[in-house]
Design a protein around this motif. Structure first.
Motif: not given
Length: 309
Positions: A166-177, A180-187, A236-241
């Motif tokens: 689940s985490w692996g697919y989520g990591s790939l999904f986030v890179t293309k989805a 929200p442009s603000n990482f704080f809001v996204n989190t 938040t750091s995770f989403n940023y990276l």
């Protein structure tokens, strides 16, 4: 976005997902001894999400997002938090905190294979070397007498593996989805949507909720650490990276987290650290080096064009 490539922010963000997330295994293990797992995770993420919204309002960050962005944050909230984290917390009822972290350190292999088979991208030799070292380290860590003899251990291991998918697919999904442009809001939106689904799961499974005032001091402090540091800062750091570097580099945190979890589990929970565990930890960290080595990072220049990994 220029700030998404700020090297200082990237270093701080990596510290957060390496060290802070390594400590969340201990905090979750302490809390789940008294609290139902889905209730624990729901409270953690809902409060963290609300705090993020409040902070964003105070400092003037706009919270408005599009409908598709809301849908995408709900999807990532489910993949990362509802299932990816909630089920891991459930598994911690049966699995030692250090063992869970060590098993999850196979995450980079899953990410690389998903990028290869789902996206058709080439796997560079240096990545393969790093992953192999990581797998060898994991084998040495788990292949110790009596480690998986506890009741429910096998089921816990299986469920953690599914969470890794689940985490692996989520990591790939986030890179293309479209998020929200603000990482704080996204989190914040991921926390609120993921936490809401965890709340539904908790009620569906008939978990018994309790007043935080009645929790032990250790559990109260653990929950506080999970909310502030494990959720707001580290996630938040995770989403940023994920938007700043390649997914498999973010996944290298799963090599360092076990070392942190192992040390904390030994110190606070009396979990045993054997010489074999120390050797395995060294091998795991070597895997991080091979994945992040400068020579490989030069080769990664082409990643900007989405050609290789």
């Amino acid at each position: 976005m220029k700030d998404s490539k700020n090297p200082i922010l990237i270093v701080i963000a990596f510290f957060s997902i390496y060290v802070i997330w390594g400590s969340t295994y201990l905090l979750n293990k302490i809390a789940v001894t008294e609290l139902p797992p889905f209730m624990l995770a729901a409270i953690r993420f809902l409060i963290a999400g609300l705090l993020i919204v409040i902070i964003a309002k105070i400092i003037g960050i706009k919270l408005g997002i599009t409908r598709i962005q809301l849908v995408n944050t709900a999807i990532t909230g489910f993949l990362f938090l509802t299932f990816g984290n909630g089920v891991v917390v459930w598994a911690l009822k049966y699995v030692d905190s250090s063992f869970a972290a060590l098993q999850i350190s196979a995450q980079p292999l899953i990410v690389l294979l998903m990028m290869r088979f789902l996206e058709g991208k080439k796997i560079l030799p240096m990545s393969i070397v790093g992953v192999i070292l990581g797998i060898v380290g994991i084998f040495l860590l788990v292949n110790q007498n009596g480690l998986i003899a506890k009741e429910g251990m096998t089921l816990g291991m299986i469920m953690i593996f599914v969470c890794m998918l689940s985490w692996g697919y989520g990591s790939l999904f986030v890179t293309k989805a479209d998020l929200p442009s603000n990482f704080f809001v996204n989190t914040g939106y991921q926390m609120l949507t993921g936490g809401s689904m965890l709340l539904i799961a908790s009620l569906a499974f008939g978990e018994s909720w309790s007043n935080p005032i009645n929790w032990s001091t250790h559990v109260q402090l653990s929950m506080l650490g999970l909310i502030i540091f494990g959720s707001i800062v580290a996630f938040t750091s995770f989403n940023y990276l994920l938007k700043s570097v390649s997914p498999e580099k973010v996944a290298t945190s799963t090599y360092v987290n076990p070392v942190i979890a192992m040390l904390l589990g030994w110190y606070f929970l009396n979990e045993v650290i054997t010489p074999q565990s120390i050797i395995a930890a060294i091998i795991l960290l070597s895997g991080v080096y091979f994945i992040n080595t400068k020579k490989k990072m030069v080769m990664f220049a082409r990643f900007k064009k989405q050609k290789t990994i």
